[in-house]
Design a protein around this motif. Structure first.
Motif, short mmCIF file in Angstrom:
data_model
loop_
_atom_site.label_atom_id
_atom_site.label_comp_id
_atom_site.label_asym_id
_atom_site.label_seq_id
_atom_site.Cartn_x
_atom_site.Cartn_y
_atom_site.Cartn_z
N VAL A 43 39.80 34.48 39.06
CA VAL A 43 38.24 34.53 39.12
C VAL A 43 37.76 34.63 37.72
O VAL A 43 36.82 34.08 37.59
CB VAL A 43 38.03 35.93 39.91
CG1 VAL A 43 36.50 36.31 39.99
CG2 VAL A 43 38.13 35.61 41.49
N CYS A 44 38.56 35.72 36.91
CA CYS A 44 38.11 35.67 35.41
C CYS A 44 37.94 34.53 34.70
O CYS A 44 37.28 33.85 33.95
CB CYS A 44 38.73 36.64 34.92
SG CYS A 44 38.25 37.20 33.04
N LEU A 45 39.08 33.66 34.84
CA LEU A 45 39.27 32.53 34.29
C LEU A 45 38.03 31.39 34.87
O LEU A 45 37.44 30.72 33.75
CB LEU A 45 40.69 31.84 34.60
CG LEU A 45 40.80 30.44 34.34
CD1 LEU A 45 40.89 30.14 32.63
CD2 LEU A 45 41.98 29.76 35.00
N PHE A 46 37.62 31.29 35.96
CA PHE A 46 36.83 30.21 36.51
C PHE A 46 35.44 30.82 36.34
O PHE A 46 34.44 29.99 36.37
CB PHE A 46 37.05 29.95 37.92
CG PHE A 46 38.26 29.33 38.08
CD1 PHE A 46 38.45 27.94 37.67
CD2 PHE A 46 39.33 29.72 38.91
CE1 PHE A 46 39.95 27.25 37.69
CE2 PHE A 46 40.51 28.91 39.20
CZ PHE A 46 40.62 27.82 38.31
N SER B 182 51.85 32.79 32.42
CA SER B 182 51.81 32.07 33.41
C SER B 182 50.57 31.25 33.74
O SER B 182 50.66 30.10 34.18
CB SER B 182 52.05 32.83 34.72
OG SER B 182 53.53 33.32 34.83
N MET B 183 49.48 32.03 33.40
CA MET B 183 48.18 31.58 33.63
C MET B 183 47.97 30.25 32.55
O MET B 183 47.40 29.15 32.85
CB MET B 183 47.18 32.46 33.44
CG MET B 183 46.86 33.33 34.56
SD MET B 183 45.74 34.85 34.11
CE MET B 183 43.99 33.79 34.04
N ALA B 184 48.65 30.57 31.33
CA ALA B 184 48.59 29.36 30.29
C ALA B 184 49.21 28.18 30.62
O ALA B 184 49.05 26.98 30.47
CB ALA B 184 49.17 30.03 28.97
N PHE C 79 37.84 28.02 27.46
CA PHE C 79 38.24 28.79 26.57
C PHE C 79 38.35 30.30 27.07
O PHE C 79 37.45 30.76 27.36
CB PHE C 79 37.72 28.82 25.14
CG PHE C 79 37.88 29.89 24.15
CD1 PHE C 79 39.09 29.75 23.42
CD2 PHE C 79 36.93 30.80 23.82
CE1 PHE C 79 39.53 30.60 22.28
CE2 PHE C 79 37.55 32.23 22.92
CZ PHE C 79 38.76 31.74 22.19
N ILE C 80 39.53 30.94 26.80
CA ILE C 80 39.58 32.07 27.52
C ILE C 80 40.63 32.99 26.45
O ILE C 80 41.88 32.51 26.29
CB ILE C 80 40.18 32.24 28.81
CG1 ILE C 80 40.30 33.70 29.33
CG2 ILE C 80 41.37 31.35 29.29
CD1 ILE C 80 40.49 33.70 30.99
N VAL C 81 40.38 34.08 26.16
CA VAL C 81 41.18 35.07 25.64
C VAL C 81 41.89 35.97 26.67
O VAL C 81 41.26 36.75 27.45
CB VAL C 81 40.51 35.83 24.39
CG1 VAL C 81 41.46 36.81 24.00
CG2 VAL C 81 40.04 34.87 23.27
N VAL D 111 31.20 37.21 40.58
CA VAL D 111 30.87 37.41 41.97
C VAL D 111 30.51 35.89 42.55
O VAL D 111 31.09 35.64 43.51
CB VAL D 111 29.77 38.11 42.28
CG1 VAL D 111 29.79 39.60 42.43
CG2 VAL D 111 28.26 37.79 41.91
N ARG D 112 30.17 35.14 41.29
CA ARG D 112 30.08 33.55 41.84
C ARG D 112 31.50 32.83 42.10
O ARG D 112 31.56 32.33 43.20
CB ARG D 112 29.31 32.87 40.72
CG ARG D 112 27.73 33.22 41.09
CD ARG D 112 27.01 32.62 39.49
NE ARG D 112 25.49 32.22 39.91
CZ ARG D 112 24.77 31.95 38.89
NH1 ARG D 112 25.28 31.97 37.53
NH2 ARG D 112 23.61 31.42 39.16
N ALA D 113 32.35 33.42 41.24
CA ALA D 113 33.76 32.66 40.87
C ALA D 113 34.50 33.29 42.37
O ALA D 113 35.25 32.55 42.74
CB ALA D 113 34.25 32.90 39.58
#
Length: 323
Positions: free
Chosen positions: A39-42, A63-65, A149-151, A262-264
């Protein structure tokens, strides 16, 4: 910005669950935590994973990467790490007789910042601009990082020797903070079976291209949020600022982060609308690290997660609303 259709929401949910299932092969017994990380990613936010050693923080991040067909880099934060080791810098080229840009590991779709609290405040601050504005200023030039882009940062809250507490401004730039905790008996047995079979984060199949991720991020941002939901989010954040146990409550940036989350979450469940339960689900992950406790509360070991739960009980939620 047009509203999404029910079919688009269902297609998003299918892809989301495919990614969830693939990561779940490696990170066992943590489906809800994986879902919140996705959810954080999207929501195109940054993720802080905080837990004791050996609970799978780096495995989840890697794993996410690996599940995304994009570039990723890992930075092992240490006390001697310099800002230029993160962002890159200008290097003089004798061949051309001028300075050339040498990009650092921050220029990737997914950046794993391992043990981020081990670096000095000066090096930590090198991340502030890029996390907020998705660009790095080197010399007189501004260089955008690739999108999405995500840290994904990890830190160990137990070992404090040789660490530097993350400043409030940087904590606020993480959309979510998660703590994995130890797996239950069945899940931990599955972890041993995976280790014996050679199943780890490197064996995760690539499920989504960066183009597909960018499209899903764009779609999540189009999920409509009713005024009543926005007002509920603002009331929660405002109530956090007057708690006697805190010296700093949730900022306006935190309220915006909650709306994005909440949208994601809603579209990940195949819905084209947001309800109050979505807010209650993401609130602990979005709000808890933004509550700075008073010294007295820290001495009494008050939990920011407990305070968020108190806020959810105190602030009245709207009835079911659909835009």
């Amino acid at each position: 910005m047009g509203h999404i259709t029910a079919n688009e929401a269902e297609a998003f949910s299918r892809q989301f669950n495919e990614v969830l299932g693939e990561i779940g092969r490696v990170v066992r017994g943590k489906e809800n935590h994986i879902a919140m990380a996705l959810v954080c990613l999207f929501a195109e936010g940054h993720l802080l994973i905080e837990d004791v050693p050996g609970t799978g923080k780096t495995v989840l991040a890697k794993s996410m990467a690996n599940v995304l067909d994009g570039s990723w880099s890992r930075i092992q934060f240490t006390p001697d790490l310099l800002p230029a080791d993160v962002t890159g810098g200008l290097v003089y080229s004798q061949k051309n007789g001028e300075f050339e840009l040498r990009k650092g590991p921050i220029f990737a779709n997914i950046v794993l910042a391992d043990e981020i609290n081990r670096a000095s405040p000066k090096t930590q601050s090198a991340l502030l601009e890029v996390m907020e504005e998705r660009q790095v200023t080197i010399g007189n030039a501004t260089n955008p990082v690739p999108r999405p882009f995500i840290v994904i940062a990890t830190q160990n809250p137990v070992e404090q020797a040789g660490t530097y507490r993350l400043p409030e401004a940087q904590l606020d730039r993480f959309l979510m903070r998660l703590s994995l905790g130890y797996p239950d008996f069945t899940a931990e047995t599955s972890v041993l079976e995976n280790a014996a079979s050679g199943i780890d984060s490197s064996t995760v199949d690539q499920v989504l291209s960066t183009k597909a991720v960018a499209s899903m991020i764009s779609l999540a941002a189009q999920v409509p949020v009713a005024n009543e939901i926005n007002e509920y989010i603002v009331r929660l954040c405002a109530a956090s600022r007057v708690l006697s146990q805190v010296r700093l409550g949730v900022s306006t940036r935190g309220a915006v982060a909650m709306m994005r989350a909440v949208r994601a979450l809603a579209i990940s469940q195949g819905r084209d609308f947001v309800n109050a339960d979505d807010v209650k689900t993401v609130a602990p992950s979005v709000m808890s690290h933004r509550l700075l406790l008073t010294p007295e509360s820290e001495l009494k070991r008050v939990s920011s997660d407990d305070l968020v739960n108190e806020l959810l009980e105190m602030v009245e939620a709207p009835t079911a609303v659909r835009v």
